[in-house]
Write an enzyme that holds these catalytic residues in place. Structure first.
Site, PDB file in Angstrom:
ATOM      1  N   HIS A 210       0.854  -1.288   0.080  1.00 52.49           N
ATOM      2  CA  HIS A 210       0.154  -0.183   0.168  1.00 52.49           C
ATOM      3  C   HIS A 210       0.754   1.737   0.034  1.00 52.49           C
ATOM      4  O   HIS A 210       0.175   2.381   0.058  1.00 52.49           O
ATOM      5  CB  HIS A 210      -0.792  -0.170   1.179  1.00 52.49           C
ATOM      6  N   ASP A 240      -0.428  -7.687   0.661  1.00 50.30           N
ATOM      7  CA  ASP A 240       0.679  -6.497   1.011  1.00 50.30           C
ATOM      8  C   ASP A 240       1.902  -6.284   0.789  1.00 50.30           C
ATOM      9  O   ASP A 240       2.363  -5.757   1.832  1.00 50.30           O
ATOM     10  CB  ASP A 240      -0.528  -5.748   2.009  1.00 50.30           C
ATOM     11  N   GLY A 321       3.777   5.986   9.725  1.00 48.08           N
ATOM     12  CA  GLY A 321       4.894   5.871   9.147  1.00 48.08           C
ATOM     13  C   GLY A 321       5.401   4.526   9.691  1.00 48.08           C
ATOM     14  O   GLY A 321       6.970   4.790   8.822  1.00 48.08           O
ATOM     15  N   SER A 323       4.925   1.234   7.944  1.00 49.96           N
ATOM     16  CA  SER A 323       4.421   0.779   7.223  1.00 49.96           C
ATOM     17  C   SER A 323       5.447   0.054   6.351  1.00 49.96           C
ATOM     18  O   SER A 323       6.498   0.720   6.293  1.00 49.96           O
ATOM     19  CB  SER A 323       3.931   0.997   6.079  1.00 49.96           C
ATOM     20  N   SER A 338       1.549  -4.367   7.847  1.00 50.11           N
ATOM     21  CA  SER A 338       0.556  -3.964   6.870  1.00 50.11           C
ATOM     22  C   SER A 338      -0.170  -2.758   7.462  1.00 50.11           C
ATOM     23  O   SER A 338      -0.248  -1.604   6.756  1.00 50.11           O
ATOM     24  CB  SER A 338      -0.038  -4.725   6.649  1.00 50.11           C
TER      25      SER A 338
END
Length: 464
Positions: A210, A240, A321, A323, A338
């Protein structure tokens, strides 16, 4: 009067220089202690890649007995493998193999069927569900954005499945954690480098899908002056994960290390699937290093952007932040961040894309360290990763550690000046010490020159 002022200025300068020396020395000592590499407490690579243990026993028993007679396995607080079974015959076989058996009412087939029914219902953003092996239930969670009418409809679907589906409300909001260990930036936002991987020709960063679609350009600095790479493959929703190819083609030194803050890192020595009950660690540039346990596998999350399935569910906190940041335990790579709910003040639930599945889909291999195995340093084409049960040795979750410590080298996007002025390094202290020494030498030189000239004036006046 002028001489008095000069004496005052010299004294103040000397005092400031001495104070600077003391301050700089303290800064150097503090930075040295902060960046001191802690002792390696992880199990050696041999045991991580190795041979049979309790984890192999549990996984092998589930595979042998089948999903009609079992309902998952997990690690208890003492490090023992527990296998959920549906009959006493299977329980006796589990005990003979050295694991603990728990007889339950519903098989894995029933639990998976319940999850499939939930997936087929109308999608509700802000909901998630996963199989809780330890309670033999499917747990459905809904965050604060789910309306009363949607909650009622989903509860009706759950009631139709059976009483082993538990509904619960959670605080916060299930969101992707866009914006890790080392930050990477693009016009779409800020994400985090997860793990370094390779196809044998080029090196890549594995991060969250993402974070950006294929074609996204990533930089190592806020100004966009240092191009890091470009996204060459991305999958989200559904899965993801994404792959960022280094602009230089190579990850460089320290490719087998993930950052955990303060200039320290953890060597990655292998790859495995997570296990329920396993103690795990997550690193991210927003919130740093945090730990918790795996609470469920094959979780489904309905983010506002779409549904992602097959995730690792944990009680490790994360914040926007983080991810793409790495999930690991004892130096074994498990997943990349994720999304989730909550924060690192109040706690929450965080979901991770399993690394093993992403690598298989992308046809790349994890770059791992071979130092713990007594071999050479990282090679461009690492040997095959250990099996999925590798990280599940007979060790209590509380005894697990992040892994073998290592310094973080080759930090992206840092100039020499930035490294020198980073308060986590000894650079600022050394600069203060150097400046103070220069000031002391300068004042001493000026005083000597003034004394010499005064003597010359006195000598000239005395001897004409």
């Amino acid at each position: 009067m002028r001489h008095a002022r000069r004496r005052i200025v010299r004294r103040v300068t000397r005092l400031a220089a001495v104070g600077g020396l003391l301050l700089g020395g303290g800064m150097v000592a503090q930075a040295a202690m902060a960046s001191e590499t802690p002792p390696a407490t992880a199990r050696p690579l041999a045991s991580a890649s190795g041979a049979s243990g309790a984890g192999d026993t549990g996984a092998a028993l589930v595979a042998r007995l089948g999903t009609a007679r079992t309902a998952g396995n997990w690690i208890d607080a003492d490090g023992r493998q527990v296998v959920a079974v549906t009959d006493e015959t299977a329980a006796r076989e589990v005990r003979r193999a050295g694991a603990e058996a728990k007889v339950v009412s519903h098989s894995m087939n029933e639990l998976k069927s319940a999850a499939a029914t939930l997936r087929s219902a109308p999608r509700v953003a802000g909901t998630a569900w996963a199989v809780d092996y330890r309670t033999n239930r499917v747990v459905v969670s809904a965050d604060s954005t789910v309306s009363a009418s949607d909650w009622s409809r989903l509860s009706h679907v759950a009631a139709g499945i059976g009483n082993f589906v538990r509904m619960e409300r959670t605080t916060g909001t299930f969101t992707t954690r866009l914006n890790g260990a080392q930050p990477i930036l693009s016009t779409g936002g800020r994400c985090s480098a997860g793990f370094n991987v390779t196809d044998g020709r080029s090196d890549f960063i594995l991060t969250a899908g993402h974070c950006g679609p294929a074609g996204s350009t990533w930089f190592a600095d806020n100004q966009g002056n240092q191009q890091l790479g470009r996204t060459v493959a991305s999958t989200f929703p559904g899965n993801d994960f994404s792959l960022v190819q280094y602009a230089s083609g190579k990850a460089g030194d320290g490719a087998d290390v993930v950052a955990i803050g303060g200039g320290n890192g953890v060597r990655i020595t292998g790859l495995a699937d997570a296990a329920v009950g396993q103690r795990v660690f997550r690193s991210g540039s927003t919130s740093g290093l945090h730990d918790g346990t795996v609470t469920a596998l094959n979780a489904t999350v309905n983010y506002p952007e779409g549904t992602v399935t097959g995730l690792i569910q944990t009680n490790v906190c994360a914040e926007p932040g983080d991810s793409g940041g790495p999930l690991f335990s004892d130096g074994i790579a498990l997943g990349v961040t994720s999304g989730g709910s909550g924060d690192c003040t109040t706690g929450g639930t965080t979901f991770f894309q399993p690394v093993a599945r992403a690598l298989t889909a992308l046809n790349v291999k994890l770059i791992v360290s071979t130092q713990n195995a007594g071999g050479a340093a990282r090679s461009a084409a690492p040997s095959p990763a250990p099996s999925g049960s590798a990280a599940r040795g007979a060790v209590a979750p509380s005894a697990a550690s992040p892994g073998s410590s290592a310094p973080v080298t080759g930090a992206q996007g840092q100039t020499l000046l930035a490294r020198l002025t980073d308060t986590r390094n000894i650079g600022p202290g050394l600069l203060v010490v150097a400046g103070s020494l220069i000031a002391l030498v300068a004042t001493r030189y000026i005083r000597a020159e003034q004394d010499r000239k005064a003597y010359q004036r006195y000598y000239s006046a005395t001897w004409g």
